[in-house]
Design a protein around this motif. Structure first.
Motif, PDB file in Angstrom:
ATOM      1  N   UNK A   1       0.837  -1.477   0.081  1.00  0.00           N
ATOM      2  CA  UNK A   1      -0.022  -0.077  -0.186  1.00  0.00           C
ATOM      3  C   UNK A   1       0.720   1.241  -0.026  1.00  0.00           C
ATOM      4  N   UNK A   2       2.314   1.265  -0.181  1.00  0.00           N
ATOM      5  CA  UNK A   2       3.039   2.147   0.005  1.00  0.00           C
ATOM      6  C   UNK A   2       2.929   3.206  -1.365  1.00  0.00           C
ATOM      7  N   UNK A   3       2.596   4.729  -0.953  1.00  0.00           N
ATOM      8  CA  UNK A   3       2.643   5.752  -2.185  1.00  0.00           C
ATOM      9  C   UNK A   3       3.770   6.450  -1.923  1.00  0.00           C
ATOM     10  N   UNK A   4       4.543   6.446  -3.051  1.00  0.00           N
ATOM     11  CA  UNK A   4       5.847   7.365  -3.124  1.00  0.00           C
ATOM     12  C   UNK A   4       5.578   8.888  -3.772  1.00  0.00           C
ATOM     13  N   UNK A   5       6.101   9.850  -3.298  1.00  0.00           N
ATOM     14  CA  UNK A   5       5.920  11.252  -3.929  1.00  0.00           C
ATOM     15  C   UNK A   5       6.658  11.435  -5.164  1.00  0.00           C
ATOM     16  N   UNK A   6       7.710  10.642  -5.384  1.00  0.00           N
ATOM     17  CA  UNK A   6       8.277  10.632  -6.887  1.00  0.00           C
ATOM     18  C   UNK A   6       8.975   9.036  -7.075  1.00  0.00           C
ATOM     19  N   UNK A   7       9.288   8.713  -8.365  1.00  0.00           N
ATOM     20  CA  UNK A   7       9.517   7.684  -8.830  1.00  0.00           C
ATOM     21  C   UNK A   7      10.759   7.007  -8.120  1.00  0.00           C
ATOM     22  N   UNK A   8      11.919   8.065  -7.676  1.00  0.00           N
ATOM     23  CA  UNK A   8      13.243   7.562  -7.032  1.00  0.00           C
ATOM     24  C   UNK A   8      12.955   7.088  -5.638  1.00  0.00           C
ATOM     25  N   UNK A   9      11.784   7.416  -4.965  1.00  0.00           N
ATOM     26  CA  UNK A   9      11.539   7.167  -3.659  1.00  0.00           C
ATOM     27  C   UNK A   9      10.760   5.696  -3.758  1.00  0.00           C
ATOM     28  N   UNK A  10      10.169   5.607  -4.862  1.00  0.00           N
ATOM     29  CA  UNK A  10       9.564   4.011  -5.163  1.00  0.00           C
ATOM     30  C   UNK A  10      10.461   3.017  -5.393  1.00  0.00           C
ATOM     31  N   UNK A  11      11.456   3.528  -6.108  1.00  0.00           N
ATOM     32  CA  UNK A  11      12.418   2.527  -6.419  1.00  0.00           C
ATOM     33  C   UNK A  11      12.960   2.131  -5.249  1.00  0.00           C
ATOM     34  N   UNK A  12      13.519   3.177  -4.298  1.00  0.00           N
ATOM     35  CA  UNK A  12      14.157   2.627  -3.125  1.00  0.00           C
ATOM     36  C   UNK A  12      13.467   1.943  -2.305  1.00  0.00           C
ATOM     37  N   UNK A  13      12.255   2.316  -2.131  1.00  0.00           N
ATOM     38  CA  UNK A  13      10.999   1.564  -1.371  1.00  0.00           C
ATOM     39  C   UNK A  13      11.217   0.201  -1.589  1.00  0.00           C
ATOM     40  N   UNK A  14      10.822  -0.096  -3.066  1.00  0.00           N
ATOM     41  CA  UNK A  14      10.886  -1.364  -3.526  1.00  0.00           C
ATOM     42  C   UNK A  14      12.145  -2.074  -3.242  1.00  0.00           C
ATOM     43  N   UNK A  15      13.270  -1.761  -3.560  1.00  0.00           N
ATOM     44  CA  UNK A  15      14.675  -2.315  -3.192  1.00  0.00           C
ATOM     45  C   UNK A  15      14.868  -2.651  -1.720  1.00  0.00           C
ATOM     46  N   UNK A  16      14.440  -1.684  -0.707  1.00  0.00           N
ATOM     47  CA  UNK A  16      14.659  -1.884   0.730  1.00  0.00           C
ATOM     48  C   UNK A  16      13.334  -3.058   1.274  1.00  0.00           C
ATOM     49  N   UNK A  17      12.134  -2.798   0.927  1.00  0.00           N
ATOM     50  CA  UNK A  17      11.014  -3.465   1.421  1.00  0.00           C
ATOM     51  C   UNK A  17      10.777  -4.731   0.509  1.00  0.00           C
ATOM     52  N   UNK A  18      11.067  -4.809  -0.612  1.00  0.00           N
ATOM     53  CA  UNK A  18      10.607  -5.873  -1.393  1.00  0.00           C
ATOM     54  C   UNK A  18      11.812  -6.837  -2.005  1.00  0.00           C
ATOM     55  N   UNK A  19      13.195  -6.280  -1.879  1.00  0.00           N
ATOM     56  CA  UNK A  19      14.234  -6.955  -2.678  1.00  0.00           C
ATOM     57  C   UNK A  19      14.297  -6.473  -4.237  1.00  0.00           C
ATOM     58  N   UNK A  20      15.275  -6.250  -4.659  1.00  0.00           N
ATOM     59  CA  UNK A  20      15.264  -6.077  -6.090  1.00  0.00           C
ATOM     60  C   UNK A  20      14.564  -6.938  -6.850  1.00  0.00           C
ATOM     61  N   UNK A  21      14.490  -8.099  -6.827  1.00  0.00           N
ATOM     62  CA  UNK A  21      13.952  -9.145  -7.392  1.00  0.00           C
ATOM     63  C   UNK A  21      12.463  -9.552  -6.593  1.00  0.00           C
ATOM     64  N   UNK A  22      11.370  -9.318  -7.259  1.00  0.00           N
ATOM     65  CA  UNK A  22      10.044  -9.578  -6.828  1.00  0.00           C
ATOM     66  C   UNK A  22       9.549 -11.102  -7.301  1.00  0.00           C
ATOM     67  N   UNK A  23       9.227 -12.149  -6.424  1.00  0.00           N
ATOM     68  CA  UNK A  23       8.892 -13.203  -6.835  1.00  0.00           C
ATOM     69  C   UNK A  23       7.127 -13.255  -6.288  1.00  0.00           C
ATOM     70  N   UNK A  24       6.163 -13.357  -6.983  1.00  0.00           N
ATOM     71  CA  UNK A  24       4.856 -13.277  -6.391  1.00  0.00           C
ATOM     72  C   UNK A  24       4.398 -14.850  -5.806  1.00  0.00           C
ATOM     73  N   UNK A  25       3.459 -14.691  -5.059  1.00  0.00           N
ATOM     74  CA  UNK A  25       2.991 -15.917  -4.353  1.00  0.00           C
ATOM     75  C   UNK A  25       2.167 -16.591  -5.170  1.00  0.00           C
TER      76      UNK A  25
END
Length: 132
Positions: free
Chosen positions: A107-131
């Motif tokens: 549910x995270x909402x970033x105010x710019x694309x750079x913040x979203x990229x950092x969020x995804x790398x930190x919270x979800x890892x650089x590679x995402x494997x859906x369940x």
């Protein structure tokens, strides 16, 4: 001074810190080292903002030049002021136009694309494997 510089460069004179392993080439350098590393001296901005402090004067000068001098771009909708047009554009998009960048994995909402990229790398890892 010139005499001290000559002694340091040509005669190997050094000024050791009595609190750590640091050795300075000049007495003034040792004094600055002790203030910053052992006495916690910070150089504060003498401008309207109180949010910045530097351990080196060169960093403080860069901050002042970048944030307080030169061209400024004020927002026409609030008190925000930028030193770069692109930053003002991003500010207006995120704060006044409602532009946001939602994460497709939570549910995270970033105010710019750079913040979203950092969020995804930190919270979800650089590679995402859906369940499955």
């Amino acid at each position: 001074n010139q005499n001290e510089n000559k002694k340091s460069k040509h005669e190997g004179v050094q000024y050791p810190c009595d609190q750590c392993d640091y050795t300075a080439p000049q007495a003034e350098s040792l004094k600055k080292h002790k203030e910053i590393k052992h006495e916690g001296v910070l150089y504060k901005v003498r401008y309207p903002c109180d949010h910045y402090a530097a351990t080196e004067l060169v960093d403080l000068k860069k901050h002042i030049e970048k944030k307080h001098e030169g061209d400024q771009y004020p927002c026409d909708q609030c008190d925000y002021v930028s030193t770069q047009p692109v930053c003002l554009k991003r500010h207006k998009e995120s704060k006044h136009d409602g532009v946001c960048y939602p994460c497709d994995q939570c549910n995270y909402m970033a105010t710019n694309s750079g913040y979203l990229k950092v969020h995804k790398e930190i919270k979800h890892g650089s590679i995402y494997y859906p369940c499955d």
